[in-house]
Structures are given as structure tokens and as C-alpha cells.
Scaffold this active site. Sequence first.
Site, PDB file in Angstrom:
ATOM      1  N   CYS A   1       0.860  -1.177   0.000  1.00  0.00           N
ATOM      2  CA  CYS A   1       0.000   0.000   0.000  1.00  0.00           C
ATOM      3  C   CYS A   1       0.900   1.233   0.000  1.00  0.00           C
ATOM      4  O   CYS A   1       1.698   1.425   0.937  1.00  0.00           O
ATOM      5  CB  CYS A   1      -0.909  -0.001   1.229  1.00  0.00           C
ATOM      6  SG  CYS A   1      -1.959   1.454   1.293  1.00  0.00           S
TER       7      CYS A   1
ATOM      8  N   CYS B   1      -3.314   6.884  -4.837  1.00  0.00           N
ATOM      9  CA  CYS B   1      -3.035   5.445  -4.724  1.00  0.00           C
ATOM     10  C   CYS B   1      -1.597   5.136  -5.160  1.00  0.00           C
ATOM     11  O   CYS B   1      -1.281   5.146  -6.361  1.00  0.00           O
ATOM     12  CB  CYS B   1      -4.026   4.602  -5.537  1.00  0.00           C
ATOM     13  SG  CYS B   1      -3.867   2.839  -5.196  1.00  0.00           S
TER      14      CYS B   1
HETATM   15  O1  PYC Z   1      -1.892   3.745  -1.918  1.00  0.00           O
HETATM   16  O2  PYC Z   1      -1.394   1.780  -2.710  1.00  0.00           O
HETATM   17  C1  PYC Z   1      -2.155   2.543  -2.153  1.00  0.00           C
HETATM   18  C2  PYC Z   1      -3.474   2.048  -1.720  1.00  0.00           C
HETATM   19  C3  PYC Z   1      -4.010   0.813  -1.915  1.00  0.00           C
HETATM   20  C4  PYC Z   1      -5.277   0.828  -1.327  1.00  0.00           C
HETATM   21  C5  PYC Z   1      -5.476   2.068  -0.772  1.00  0.00           C
HETATM   22  N1  PYC Z   1      -4.361   2.807  -1.016  1.00  0.00           N
END
Ligand code: PYC
Length: 310
Positions: free
Chosen positions: A85, A235
Amino acid sequence: MYVIDSHTGGEPTRVIQEGGPDLGQGDLQQRAARLASDHMDFCRAVLAEPRGKPGMVGALLVPAQSPDAVTGVIYFDADAVLGMCGHGTIGLGVTLAHLGRIGPGAHAIDTPAGRVQIDLQDANTVTVTNVESRLVARDVTVEVPELGPITGDVAYGGNWFFIVDPSPIPVNPRNLRRLNDVTIAIRAACHSAGIGGEGGQPIDHVILQGSSPDPQVHSRNYVLCPDDAYDRSPCGTGSSARLACLAARGALQPGQRITQESVIGSRYDLSYQPGAQGGVIPQITGQAHIMGETRLIFDPVDPFVAGVPR
Ligand code: PYC
């Protein structure tokens, strides 16, 4: 159970320092598999409402695998255990600094997806060097009920992504409900069609790419997570998968920097270097802020001790 909460561009991370389930022996992948098979009730109780909040990711600290890593960590949301993550790793870096466990500079962290590096630049800014990320399949078309054919790339960035560029609907905060419905439908269609990783790994995240009104920003994304919440940050693992797609298409050169924006406007700076296996080694820079230090209490007579049902 003692936890420290932070958010990375609006996306919350709950670091669990102690009081998590005993995951036994084995490497981080085996321990993560045990968390997923035997302890999803723990994941929900910690992250689902009323104790947690939609979109929150847990970071369970476990002993490191490599002798020089600061810690091992297993990330999860209320519905799934994650390979890696990115926003959580930025939050973890800031949390470890807050605890006085790390200072400025580079530190290794072990995750189920592999070893990653964090570079603490100041109390709030962390650069994550992620695991090698790759484009798995280009221009895959899936028939989505009520939407029709949708074409996207299957890519790995520590989790498994289906990335649609351009998005069939504008990536705009006014469209949050529709974006959620559409990405859930695309993920379900990918599952039905058997679209996923080379080893049959199911798609766990869907990304819709759009444009930003700010010309300094390369693109804006909406990212659906396994718990059906959207990532308030751009993300980290999704941005890694996206970098792999851009690199494979010749649309971004090694070392070239871009800014990726989330649907709510939080930003990461991104770049990559070529990886040893033909993919890319992504670098993601973002900011996190500590929000609280809390002792969670699980009262056995609380009718919602396990979290509210979905
Ligand atoms: O930032 O990789 C990320 C992530 C995955 C799920 C929520 N954030």
C-alpha cells in the site's frame, strides 16, 4: 490495542503497533495469507465503522524479514489483505518518525509484495521506492453490463489493477457515486471474464484516468479499492501500475517526473527507473499527517464490536 492514525492526502492509515492476531511463523506472504484466511473479523473490527471509517487501511506491524529493515508490515482494508500500500507506506514513514523510530534518510520496510524503501524528507514528506511494477496485458476489452465494452490495461504495482484511460465518465468529485458504481461493475466484469494477473490473481483495484484542470498535473484518477471505497489519495500502488503502463507505451521516460492527482485533488509526484525484470521501479512522493494516538477497546457486550454490517 494501541493504534496511530494518519492520513495521506485524505486517505487514512491506522498503524497497529501491538495487539494484532498471532500470524505464526513463515515469511510475510505466508503471514499475510493467514491474516486473510483466519482473521478477516479482526480486520473488519479495526477498520469498519464505528471504530474505523470507509477507505481506511490498516498497517499491522510484524517483525522484519531482512536484517536491516526497520519493520515488516501487512496492509489490509476492511475486506481484503493487500500486497502493498503506497499511501499506507507514506503514512507508516511519518508514523515511525513521529514515534522516534526513524530519522531523515532512507529506510527499508518489508511487505508481502517485497522490500520497499522509504526516504523520510521531513516530518510529513516521504518518497516510497516501490516493488517492481509491470504492465501485464494491454488494451483488454471487457463487456460490462449496462455500460458495454470497456477497454483497459491489466497492471501490477504491488496490487492488481485494471486501468481505464480515458475514463468513460468525467473523473470529477461531483461524480463520486457514479464513479463508484461504474468501477464496481468493471471489477465484477473482470472477475466474471477471468481477467487478472498472469497467475490468475483477481483484479482488486480499478482505476479510471481523467484529466485535471491544472496544466501542471499529468492526470487525475479515481481508484476503487477492495472494500468498495475510493482512494482519497492518488493510490501509491495504482500510480506504480500506471507508471508501468506509461513506460511500456513509451509515454514517459525514466527519471521524468509527473504529478498525479486523485479525484479529490491530493497529489503525488511520480517517476521511475527501469526494473531488472523488464518493468519499472516506481518512486512516489507524498505527504502524510498524524491525526491521533488511540487505544481501541473491543467490548464483548457491544452489539457492533465486529463492525457494522455492509
Ligand atoms: O496507496 O497503494 C495505495 C493504496 C491501496 C489501497 C489504498 N491505497
